[in-house]
Write a protein that holds these residues in place. Structure first.
Motif, short mmCIF file in Angstrom:
data_model
loop_
_atom_site.label_atom_id
_atom_site.label_comp_id
_atom_site.label_asym_id
_atom_site.label_seq_id
_atom_site.Cartn_x
_atom_site.Cartn_y
_atom_site.Cartn_z
N LEU A 1 0.81 -1.22 0.00
CA LEU A 1 0.00 0.00 0.00
C LEU A 1 0.84 1.28 0.00
CD1 LEU A 1 -2.66 -1.19 2.61
CD2 LEU A 1 -2.87 -1.18 0.11
N ALA A 2 2.11 1.16 -0.34
CA ALA A 2 3.03 2.30 -0.28
C ALA A 2 2.56 3.47 -1.13
CB ALA A 2 4.43 1.87 -0.71
N ASP A 3 1.94 3.21 -2.25
CA ASP A 3 1.50 4.29 -3.14
C ASP A 3 0.05 4.73 -2.89
OD1 ASP A 3 3.97 4.30 -4.37
OD2 ASP A 3 3.36 2.90 -5.95
N TRP A 4 -0.57 4.19 -1.87
CA TRP A 4 -1.95 4.54 -1.55
C TRP A 4 -1.96 5.71 -0.58
CZ3 TRP A 4 -6.32 0.57 -1.51
CH2 TRP A 4 -6.10 -0.43 -2.47
N THR A 5 -2.98 6.54 -0.69
CA THR A 5 -3.15 7.63 0.27
C THR A 5 -3.82 7.06 1.53
OG1 THR A 5 -5.38 8.24 -0.45
CG2 THR A 5 -3.50 9.29 -1.60
N PRO A 6 -3.67 7.73 2.67
CA PRO A 6 -4.37 7.26 3.87
C PRO A 6 -5.89 7.16 3.64
CG PRO A 6 -2.72 8.87 4.48
CD PRO A 6 -2.77 8.85 2.97
N GLY A 7 -6.45 8.06 2.87
CA GLY A 7 -7.88 8.00 2.57
C GLY A 7 -8.26 6.76 1.77
N GLU A 8 -7.39 6.38 0.82
CA GLU A 8 -7.66 5.16 0.05
C GLU A 8 -7.60 3.92 0.93
OE1 GLU A 8 -6.07 6.23 -4.43
OE2 GLU A 8 -4.57 5.87 -2.86
N VAL A 9 -6.64 3.90 1.86
CA VAL A 9 -6.53 2.76 2.77
C VAL A 9 -7.76 2.71 3.69
CG1 VAL A 9 -5.18 1.71 4.64
CG2 VAL A 9 -4.01 2.73 2.67
N GLU A 10 -8.18 3.84 4.21
CA GLU A 10 -9.38 3.89 5.04
C GLU A 10 -10.61 3.44 4.26
OE1 GLU A 10 -10.02 7.63 7.07
OE2 GLU A 10 -7.91 7.74 7.62
N ALA A 11 -10.72 3.88 3.01
CA ALA A 11 -11.86 3.49 2.19
C ALA A 11 -11.86 1.98 1.93
CB ALA A 11 -11.85 4.25 0.86
N LEU A 12 -10.68 1.41 1.68
CA LEU A 12 -10.57 -0.03 1.47
C LEU A 12 -11.00 -0.77 2.73
CD1 LEU A 12 -9.70 -2.55 -0.13
CD2 LEU A 12 -7.38 -2.17 0.76
N CYS A 13 -10.50 -0.35 3.88
CA CYS A 13 -10.88 -1.00 5.15
C CYS A 13 -12.38 -0.93 5.38
CB CYS A 13 -10.13 -0.36 6.32
SG CYS A 13 -8.39 -0.76 6.37
N ALA A 14 -12.95 0.24 5.15
CA ALA A 14 -14.40 0.40 5.35
C ALA A 14 -15.18 -0.48 4.36
CB ALA A 14 -14.79 1.86 5.20
N ALA A 15 -14.76 -0.48 3.10
CA ALA A 15 -15.46 -1.27 2.08
C ALA A 15 -15.35 -2.76 2.36
CB ALA A 15 -14.92 -0.94 0.69
N LEU A 16 -14.16 -3.21 2.75
CA LEU A 16 -13.99 -4.64 3.07
C LEU A 16 -14.82 -5.03 4.29
CD1 LEU A 16 -10.19 -5.32 2.43
CD2 LEU A 16 -12.15 -6.25 1.17
N GLY A 17 -14.84 -4.16 5.30
CA GLY A 17 -15.66 -4.43 6.48
C GLY A 17 -17.13 -4.55 6.12
N ARG A 18 -17.62 -3.61 5.36
CA ARG A 18 -19.03 -3.65 4.95
C ARG A 18 -19.30 -4.86 4.07
NH1 ARG A 18 -22.37 0.81 1.36
NH2 ARG A 18 -24.33 -0.35 1.41
N PHE A 19 -18.40 -5.13 3.14
CA PHE A 19 -18.59 -6.26 2.22
C PHE A 19 -18.67 -7.58 2.98
CE2 PHE A 19 -16.63 -9.30 -0.91
CZ PHE A 19 -17.73 -9.36 -1.76
N THR A 20 -17.76 -7.80 3.92
CA THR A 20 -17.78 -9.07 4.66
C THR A 20 -19.03 -9.17 5.54
OG1 THR A 20 -16.34 -8.16 6.39
CG2 THR A 20 -15.28 -9.43 4.62
N ARG A 21 -19.45 -8.07 6.16
CA ARG A 21 -20.69 -8.10 6.94
C ARG A 21 -21.89 -8.42 6.05
NH1 ARG A 21 -18.28 -3.65 9.11
NH2 ARG A 21 -19.57 -2.22 7.88
N ASP A 22 -21.96 -7.76 4.89
CA ASP A 22 -23.09 -7.98 3.98
C ASP A 22 -23.07 -9.39 3.39
OD1 ASP A 22 -23.92 -5.44 4.58
OD2 ASP A 22 -23.32 -4.56 2.65
N LEU A 23 -21.89 -9.93 3.13
CA LEU A 23 -21.81 -11.33 2.68
C LEU A 23 -22.32 -12.27 3.75
CD1 LEU A 23 -18.45 -11.87 0.74
CD2 LEU A 23 -20.76 -12.25 -0.10
N ASP A 24 -21.94 -12.02 5.00
CA ASP A 24 -22.43 -12.85 6.11
C ASP A 24 -23.95 -12.82 6.18
OD1 ASP A 24 -19.86 -13.58 6.85
OD2 ASP A 24 -19.74 -12.16 8.52
N VAL A 25 -24.53 -11.64 6.05
CA VAL A 25 -25.99 -11.50 6.09
C VAL A 25 -26.61 -12.24 4.91
CG1 VAL A 25 -27.88 -9.84 5.84
CG2 VAL A 25 -25.99 -9.34 7.41
N ALA A 26 -26.04 -12.06 3.72
CA ALA A 26 -26.59 -12.73 2.53
C ALA A 26 -26.51 -14.25 2.67
CB ALA A 26 -25.84 -12.27 1.28
#
Length: 155
Positions: A119-144
């Motif tokens: 993630l060396a070339d990623w901005t802190p915002g991009e890393v935060e967005a990835l973490c948030a998206a992965l968190g939401r995605f895994t929760r939503d997959l569990d629900v589905a």
């Protein structure tokens, strides 16, 4: 949605391939923890006083027999110990040993360095967005998946 679902499926398979490769590299670099067992150690470590194997199976979504084999491997490597449950002497608690704590600290460092490079070339915002998206995605997959299980049970 079909094109998006197809693209997402392809990306998921790519991610799973990368995860398998990371696990293999980790096992090659640090053979003190059996391949694929760092996640199980993390799950046990999340409970300061330890946990029962049935709780571990429930939290990980794994079959109890799979958890039993994983725990046996961790115990044989001295990373986890079984302690008698004071409330039910027939049951046992799983707890991380000092050697297991050391292995976890090493794993956090190893994965941290790998992720820092990736993630060396990623901005802190991009890393935060990835973490948030992965968190939401895994929760939503569990629900589905639970919704699908409930639908199949109703049939």
């Amino acid at each position: 949605m079909e094109t998006t679902a197809r693209e997402l499926m392809i990306r998921m398979f790519g991610l799973l391939k990368s995860v398998r490769m990371v696990k293999q590299r980790r096992a090659d670099d640090r053979p003190s923890v059996p391949i694929g067992m760092v996640g199980m150690l993390i799950q046990i470590d999340q409970h300061a006083t330890g946990c029962h194997a049935r709780e571990l199976a429930s939290r990980t979504g794994l079959d109890p027999s799979t958890v039993s084999r994983a725990v046996a491997s961790l115990v044989s490597h001295g990373l986890v110990e079984r302690r008698t449950d004071p409330a039910d002497r027939r049951a046992s608690w799983l707890a991380i040993t000092p050697k297991g704590q050391s292995a976890l600290a090493d794993a956090h460092g190893w994965y941290g360095e790998l992720l820092d490079r990736a993630l060396a070339d990623w901005t802190p915002g991009e890393v935060e967005a990835l973490c948030a998206a992965l968190g939401r995605f895994t929760r939503d997959l569990d629900v589905a998946l639970k919704t699908n299980d409930n639908l199949e049970d109703a049939r």
